[in-house]
Design an enzyme around this catalytic site. Sequence first.
Site, short mmCIF file in Angstrom:
data_model
loop_
_atom_site.label_atom_id
_atom_site.label_comp_id
_atom_site.label_asym_id
_atom_site.label_seq_id
_atom_site.Cartn_x
_atom_site.Cartn_y
_atom_site.Cartn_z
N TRP A 339 3.35 -1.04 -0.12
CA TRP A 339 4.26 0.08 -0.37
C TRP A 339 3.52 1.41 -0.30
O TRP A 339 4.06 2.42 0.15
CB TRP A 339 4.92 -0.07 -1.74
CG TRP A 339 5.75 1.12 -2.13
CD1 TRP A 339 7.05 1.36 -1.79
CD2 TRP A 339 5.35 2.24 -2.93
NE1 TRP A 339 7.48 2.56 -2.34
CE2 TRP A 339 6.45 3.11 -3.03
CE3 TRP A 339 4.15 2.58 -3.57
CZ2 TRP A 339 6.39 4.31 -3.75
CZ3 TRP A 339 4.10 3.77 -4.27
CH2 TRP A 339 5.20 4.62 -4.36
N HIS A 340 2.26 1.41 -0.73
CA HIS A 340 1.50 2.65 -0.76
C HIS A 340 1.15 3.16 0.64
O HIS A 340 0.82 4.34 0.80
CB HIS A 340 0.22 2.48 -1.58
CG HIS A 340 0.45 2.54 -3.05
ND1 HIS A 340 0.71 1.42 -3.82
CD2 HIS A 340 0.47 3.58 -3.91
CE1 HIS A 340 0.88 1.78 -5.08
NE2 HIS A 340 0.74 3.08 -5.16
N GLY A 341 1.18 2.31 1.63
CA GLY A 341 0.88 2.77 2.97
C GLY A 341 0.91 1.64 3.98
O GLY A 341 0.63 0.49 3.65
N PHE A 489 3.86 8.78 0.90
CA PHE A 489 4.22 7.39 0.58
C PHE A 489 5.72 7.27 0.42
O PHE A 489 6.25 6.18 0.44
CB PHE A 489 3.53 6.93 -0.70
CG PHE A 489 2.01 6.94 -0.59
CD1 PHE A 489 1.40 6.71 0.62
CD2 PHE A 489 1.23 7.17 -1.71
CE1 PHE A 489 0.01 6.71 0.72
CE2 PHE A 489 -0.16 7.15 -1.61
CZ PHE A 489 -0.77 6.93 -0.42
#
Length: 489
Positions: A339-341, A489
């Site tokens: 999810w962060h990248g 993000f």
Amino acid sequence: MVFSSNVFLLYFLPIFLAVYFATPRKLRNYTLLLASFIFYAYGAPEFVVQLILSNVANFYLVKYMFKTEKTITKKILCGISIAISIGLLFYYKYGNFTMLNINAILGLFHHEPIEWIKILLPIGISFFSFQSVTYTLDTYRGINEPMKRLSDYMLYITMFPQLVAGPIIRYCDIADQIRERESLMTDRLHGFYRFVLGLAKKILIADVIGFQVDKILGPSNYDVLSAAQIQDIANKIATIDSTTAWIVILAFTFQIYFDFSGYSDMAIGLGRMLGFRFPENFDNPYVSTSISEFWRRWHQTFSVFMKNYLYFPLGGSRVKTEARKYFNLWICFLISGLWHGASWNFVVYGALQGIFICADKLFLVKWMNKLGKIPSVIFTFAIIVLTRCFFRIERVDLSWMFLKRLFAFDFVPFHFSDNPHFYTTMIVAAIFSFITLTKFGLKWQDKVYFTDYNSRQHIVAFVLSIIGFIFCLGALNATGFSPFIYFRF
């Protein structure tokens, strides 16, 4: 538009507040909604229409889902609503990543790569997509009824204080405030103090530290770099001494905390000025005695989202085997890393967090309890610092290279006089990160954040906030603004 920019601080915010409070109370939601679209359109005009259309679709899908009595129809409508939110998130955030990996696989079999137009990432899509998912699922579960007015739903999703980087707010926690709220003068003052505090965290601490981090590791987003620029970063990492490597990764560890918690303070402060009470998003994460505790203190609204909407649906801890329970934990953190990248370094980051969480449950917390609080905090902070290598450096090979330089043991003397501003800021960041380990620090935190001030305290706080605001403007105009790390993000 960025909170820590002249456009926002000197133009957008003063004009908005003047118009908002001059507007009759019954119409203020419309003023805030219009301002939110202007705010978003300033930075991403090409995505405004899509944002509106997806909001309209989700609003009516959830409304019809709630009205129907057929279980199968409810499930279908719920699935379509979630598919819209997650589908858009996947397309925009992971489309490029998916195509790069498909072409890499094709290359192994000597096939020609597939050509595609690079997809631009809408600002804040991770946050407003997750917020729409919470609304859909909470309504499906009967936790709340759907909103009656489309404008209220659009306000809930697009409200500019928390639109692009959270906190992730459940509708059931804010429903009454959307329909009716009161902004007292004390709320406006406390909101202003909190906003300036977050602004100072961002400009006076995070940006000062981040400027030095970027000198070694380059910009935080490697997607914008050419092959030559990435090679230049690789050359710097390969030749860096261990002293500098440790300083750099410690600096980033402090930078990301003051950058993101600074944004959260600003969002919470803006919300309170308008009569909203947003949930807290940080609680001194670096004083944690375990990785499990760290994730209860860091980005709290995201952790709550993952628990309620992924971990529990997977079965949580109520499963037949211990192995499945730990798998559920690990997969949640693996997904949270992604999810962060959209790159493999974030997958590694999430996988490592999941491993340490499982280790906590199995044996690590018991060991830490025997060591005592301070050794546990030091050990946990060391894990956080080391895993940040995979968060900051968006190439797995370069992350490993940097880790090797940390433990190359070719330390050199460091001189405070080489960059006194940077090192002083690092000391300030460390003090504020760990001060709540003391009773004195906890006492002052409660006074600053959670105490209702008397008239004399308001005067002192207001004067200090004005001075802080001026200092921030001066620093901003001297160095230029930098976007918040979590904006992408």
